[in-house]
Design a protein around this motif. Structure first.
Motif, PDB file in Angstrom:
ATOM      1  N   PHE A  18     -12.949 -37.788   8.436  1.00 13.78           N
ATOM      2  CA  PHE A  18     -13.502 -38.738   9.344  1.00 13.78           C
ATOM      3  C   PHE A  18     -12.418 -39.517  10.243  1.00 13.78           C
ATOM      4  N   TRP A  33     -18.545 -44.949  15.256  1.00 13.82           N
ATOM      5  CA  TRP A  33     -17.581 -44.626  14.276  1.00 13.82           C
ATOM      6  C   TRP A  33     -16.080 -45.553  14.292  1.00 13.82           C
ATOM      7  N   ARG A  96     -23.505 -37.798   9.705  1.00 11.75           N
ATOM      8  CA  ARG A  96     -21.977 -37.916   9.541  1.00 11.75           C
ATOM      9  C   ARG A  96     -21.353 -36.531   9.880  1.00 11.75           C
ATOM     10  N   ALA A  98     -18.755 -33.999  11.031  1.00 14.16           N
ATOM     11  CA  ALA A  98     -17.441 -33.898  11.331  1.00 14.16           C
ATOM     12  C   ALA A  98     -16.709 -32.809  11.108  1.00 14.16           C
TER      13      ALA A  98
END
Length: 171
Positions: A18, A33, A96, A98
């Motif tokens: 992240f 983010w 989310r 990634a």
């Protein structure tokens, strides 16, 4: 490539993914983010609730995503359009996502979408839904490449605007 549910031993690797994703997004001039999202608390909660997944290659965590199986409140209302399957709760939401910079372009996003579709179909769900920042052209292109259709806009709990996509499945 292996996709599995994340566990507490993966949290450091998830936080590193992240952080890398935040830097990439910031370099594009996008505020998505930023300010520490997703936080350690959010990531830990995802793991505890068994909704966080990792993608491994040769034992290394190179990707992650979250599947929400019981409805996403921010998807209850869509603006400037409509969901392709209507306002039903027969979907799986993806959040989310990634992928490690070193592994981008290697098919990981394809594997994530395929895995999510398999989970949704096994549950009898009719679609996948996902949202992203309107300025995140890389994510928007990836979604469209994988058959997602732009359906409209949603607003997060904090009021931030996101574009909403849906991929209709054949369960």
């Amino acid at each position: 490539m292996i996709i599995r549910q994340a566990n507490v031993n993966d949290i450091d690797a998830l936080m590193a993914l992240f952080a890398e994703a935040r830097a990439t997004i910031a370099a594009l001039g996008i505020d998505q983010w930023q300010n520490g999202y997703p936080s350690l608390a959010v990531v830990s909660e995802d793991v505890t609730l068994n909704r966080s997944y990792v993608v491994e290659i040769n034992g290394a965590v190179v990707g992650t995503f979250v599947l929400i199986l019981d409805g996403e409140p921010t998807y209850d209302r869509i603006y400037d359009g409509q969901w392709g399957t209507g306002d039903t709760d027969h979907y799986v939401a993806i959040h989310r996502v990634a992928v490690a910079v070193a592994c981008r372009g290697s098919g990981i996003s394809t594997s994530i979408i395929k895995y999510a579709a398999e989970v949704a179909c096994s549950m009898g769900r009719s679609s996948l839904r996902i949202d992203t920042h309107r300025g995140n052209a890389v994510m928007c292109r990836m979604l469209e490449k994988h058959g997602f259709v732009l359906c409209g806009s949603i607003y997060l709990e904090n009021g931030d605007h996101r574009v909403a996509y849906e991929k209709i499945l054949n369960p």
